[in-house]
Design a protein around this motif. Structure first.
Motif, PDB file in Angstrom:
ATOM      1  N   MET A   1       0.850  -1.181   0.000  1.00 12.10           N
ATOM      2  CA  MET A   1       0.000   0.000   0.000  1.00 12.10           C
ATOM      3  C   MET A   1       0.894   1.243   0.000  1.00 12.10           C
ATOM      4  N   ARG A   2       0.575   2.189  -0.856  1.00 11.04           N
ATOM      5  CA  ARG A   2       1.339   3.435  -0.952  1.00 11.04           C
ATOM      6  C   ARG A   2       1.000   4.369   0.212  1.00 11.04           C
ATOM      7  N   PRO A   3       1.976   5.158   0.675  1.00 14.52           N
ATOM      8  CA  PRO A   3       1.731   6.084   1.791  1.00 14.52           C
ATOM      9  C   PRO A   3       0.550   7.023   1.550  1.00 14.52           C
ATOM     10  N   ALA A   4       0.419   7.538   0.333  1.00 13.16           N
ATOM     11  CA  ALA A   4      -0.685   8.460   0.051  1.00 13.16           C
ATOM     12  C   ALA A   4      -2.039   7.775   0.228  1.00 13.16           C
ATOM     13  N   GLN A   5      -2.112   6.494  -0.092  1.00 14.15           N
ATOM     14  CA  GLN A   5      -3.370   5.762   0.090  1.00 14.15           C
ATOM     15  C   GLN A   5      -3.727   5.651   1.574  1.00 14.15           C
ATOM     16  N   LEU A   6      -2.736   5.361   2.393  1.00 12.35           N
ATOM     17  CA  LEU A   6      -2.984   5.257   3.828  1.00 12.35           C
ATOM     18  C   LEU A   6      -3.456   6.584   4.414  1.00 12.35           C
ATOM     19  N   VAL A   7      -2.753   7.652   4.071  1.00 11.21           N
ATOM     20  CA  VAL A   7      -3.108   8.979   4.587  1.00 11.21           C
ATOM     21  C   VAL A   7      -4.491   9.370   4.070  1.00 11.21           C
ATOM     22  N   GLU A   8      -4.757   9.115   2.816  1.00  9.33           N
ATOM     23  CA  GLU A   8      -6.058   9.423   2.218  1.00  9.33           C
ATOM     24  C   GLU A   8      -7.172   8.692   2.959  1.00  9.33           C
ATOM     25  N   ALA A   9      -6.978   7.421   3.256  1.00 10.91           N
ATOM     26  CA  ALA A   9      -7.998   6.637   3.958  1.00 10.91           C
ATOM     27  C   ALA A   9      -8.286   7.221   5.342  1.00 10.91           C
ATOM     28  N   LEU A  10      -7.231   7.620   6.045  1.00  8.16           N
ATOM     29  CA  LEU A  10      -7.436   8.207   7.370  1.00  8.16           C
ATOM     30  C   LEU A  10      -8.188   9.530   7.289  1.00  8.16           C
ATOM     31  N   LEU A  11      -7.795  10.370   6.357  1.00  3.88           N
ATOM     32  CA  LEU A  11      -8.461  11.662   6.215  1.00  3.88           C
ATOM     33  C   LEU A  11      -9.908  11.485   5.787  1.00  3.88           C
ATOM     34  N   PHE A  12     -10.161  10.517   4.920  1.00  5.18           N
ATOM     35  CA  PHE A  12     -11.519  10.257   4.451  1.00  5.18           C
ATOM     36  C   PHE A  12     -12.403   9.780   5.602  1.00  5.18           C
ATOM     37  N   SER A  13     -11.841   9.011   6.510  1.00  4.72           N
ATOM     38  CA  SER A  13     -12.641   8.428   7.591  1.00  4.72           C
ATOM     39  C   SER A  13     -12.809   9.353   8.793  1.00  4.72           C
ATOM     40  N   SER A  14     -12.097  10.467   8.825  1.00  4.75           N
ATOM     41  CA  SER A  14     -12.162  11.366   9.972  1.00  4.75           C
ATOM     42  C   SER A  14     -13.032  12.586   9.671  1.00  4.75           C
ATOM     43  N   ALA A  15     -13.916  12.883  10.582  1.00  2.00           N
ATOM     44  CA  ALA A  15     -14.753  14.085  10.447  1.00  2.00           C
ATOM     45  C   ALA A  15     -14.009  15.335  10.882  1.00  2.00           C
ATOM     46  N   ARG A  16     -12.886  15.166  11.564  1.00  2.00           N
ATOM     47  CA  ARG A  16     -12.123  16.292  12.087  1.00  2.00           C
ATOM     48  C   ARG A  16     -10.751  16.347  11.422  1.00  2.00           C
ATOM     49  N   PRO A  17     -10.127  17.515  11.423  1.00  2.00           N
ATOM     50  CA  PRO A  17      -8.760  17.598  10.890  1.00  2.00           C
ATOM     51  C   PRO A  17      -7.819  16.669  11.664  1.00  2.00           C
ATOM     52  N   VAL A  18      -6.866  16.083  10.944  1.00  2.00           N
ATOM     53  CA  VAL A  18      -5.902  15.156  11.545  1.00  2.00           C
ATOM     54  C   VAL A  18      -4.507  15.749  11.365  1.00  2.00           C
ATOM     55  N   ASP A  19      -3.755  15.851  12.464  1.00  3.27           N
ATOM     56  CA  ASP A  19      -2.427  16.455  12.371  1.00  3.27           C
ATOM     57  C   ASP A  19      -1.397  15.446  11.872  1.00  3.27           C
ATOM     58  N   ARG A  20      -0.239  15.959  11.491  1.00  3.14           N
ATOM     59  CA  ARG A  20       0.837  15.119  10.930  1.00  3.14           C
ATOM     60  C   ARG A  20       1.272  14.014  11.892  1.00  3.14           C
ATOM     61  N   LYS A  21       1.398  14.366  13.153  1.00  2.00           N
ATOM     62  CA  LYS A  21       1.845  13.396  14.153  1.00  2.00           C
ATOM     63  C   LYS A  21       0.864  12.229  14.258  1.00  2.00           C
ATOM     64  N   THR A  22      -0.413  12.527  14.261  1.00  2.00           N
ATOM     65  CA  THR A  22      -1.435  11.478  14.333  1.00  2.00           C
ATOM     66  C   THR A  22      -1.424  10.638  13.064  1.00  2.00           C
ATOM     67  N   LEU A  23      -1.256  11.289  11.906  1.00  2.00           N
ATOM     68  CA  LEU A  23      -1.176  10.542  10.648  1.00  2.00           C
ATOM     69  C   LEU A  23       0.005   9.576  10.671  1.00  2.00           C
ATOM     70  N   ALA A  24       1.137  10.041  11.155  1.00  2.00           N
ATOM     71  CA  ALA A  24       2.328   9.190  11.218  1.00  2.00           C
ATOM     72  C   ALA A  24       2.109   8.021  12.173  1.00  2.00           C
ATOM     73  N   ALA A  25       1.546   8.297  13.345  1.00  2.00           N
ATOM     74  CA  ALA A  25       1.327   7.243  14.338  1.00  2.00           C
ATOM     75  C   ALA A  25       0.337   6.196  13.838  1.00  2.00           C
ATOM     76  N   ALA A  26      -0.735   6.646  13.203  1.00  2.00           N
ATOM     77  CA  ALA A  26      -1.768   5.710  12.755  1.00  2.00           C
ATOM     78  C   ALA A  26      -1.337   4.888  11.543  1.00  2.00           C
ATOM     79  N   THR A  27      -0.483   5.451  10.699  1.00  2.00           N
ATOM     80  CA  THR A  27      -0.061   4.736   9.486  1.00  2.00           C
ATOM     81  C   THR A  27       1.254   3.993   9.661  1.00  2.00           C
TER      82      THR A  27
END
Length: 185
Positions: A1-27
């Protein structure tokens, strides 16, 4: 899975803004990979190319509908945009943004009129929130602050995105306002 796909999935599933640190931790991605993924998504979701845009707001990132598509989205949902804010609401938000957190009493003193009804409306609309109290004792007044929803609505990442107060108001007027805040509470 490409990094952009992972980040995209997280952003798509979140109703709130997600910071870089959270994106890194979750992916499980490194900071550089998250940055590259966000850059790729910014190009993919540019306002000129997509009905969905990548917004940097409230200290994070969020996928949102392109503002140019708002009328169609509203028709689909069968809803209208909320009524625009009154001049009084803008004044209260500016007071809290630049001078806050403030109590209701301090807001009223700065404006020179009772602001309780306006504050109540802004709390109901999710633009202001009670965040702590003005003192230690029982009965201390609640402090009001702007919310993440306010920053999102304003398209701002943080308070620092707004022009400095000193660039908007003369120093002598600012001193008069600060004196009004210190009276009472």
């Amino acid at each position: 899975m490409r990094p952009a796909q992972l980040v995209e999935a997280l952003l798509f599933s979140s109703a709130r803004p997600v910071d870089r640190k959270t994106l890194a931790a979750a992916t499980g991605l490194g900071a550089a990979e998250v940055e590259d993924a966000l850059s790729e998504l910014a190009m993919r979701y540019s306002p000129e190319r997509s009905g969905v845009v990548l917004r940097e707001v409230a200290g994070g990132y969020q996928l949102a509908t392109n503002p140019s598509c708002a009328a169609a989205v509203e028709r689909l949902r069968g809803e209208a945009r909320p009524a625009p804010l009154s001049a009084a609401a803008h004044e209260v938000l500016a007071c809290v943004l630049y001078l806050g957190p403030l109590t209701r009493g301090a807001i009223s003193r700065v404006r020179g009129v009772n602001s309780d009804a306006v504050v109540r409306t802004l709390i109901e609309r999710g633009l202001l929130v009670e965040r702590g109290t003005s003192g230690e004792g029982a009965g201390s007044a609640a402090l009001l602050d702007v919310t993440e929803e306010f920053l999102v609505a304003a398209g701002a990442s943080s308070r620092e995105d707004f022009p400095p107060l000193e660039s908007l108001v003369r120093e002598e007027e600012l001193e008069r306002v600060r004196e009004r805040i210190l009276r009472g509470d």
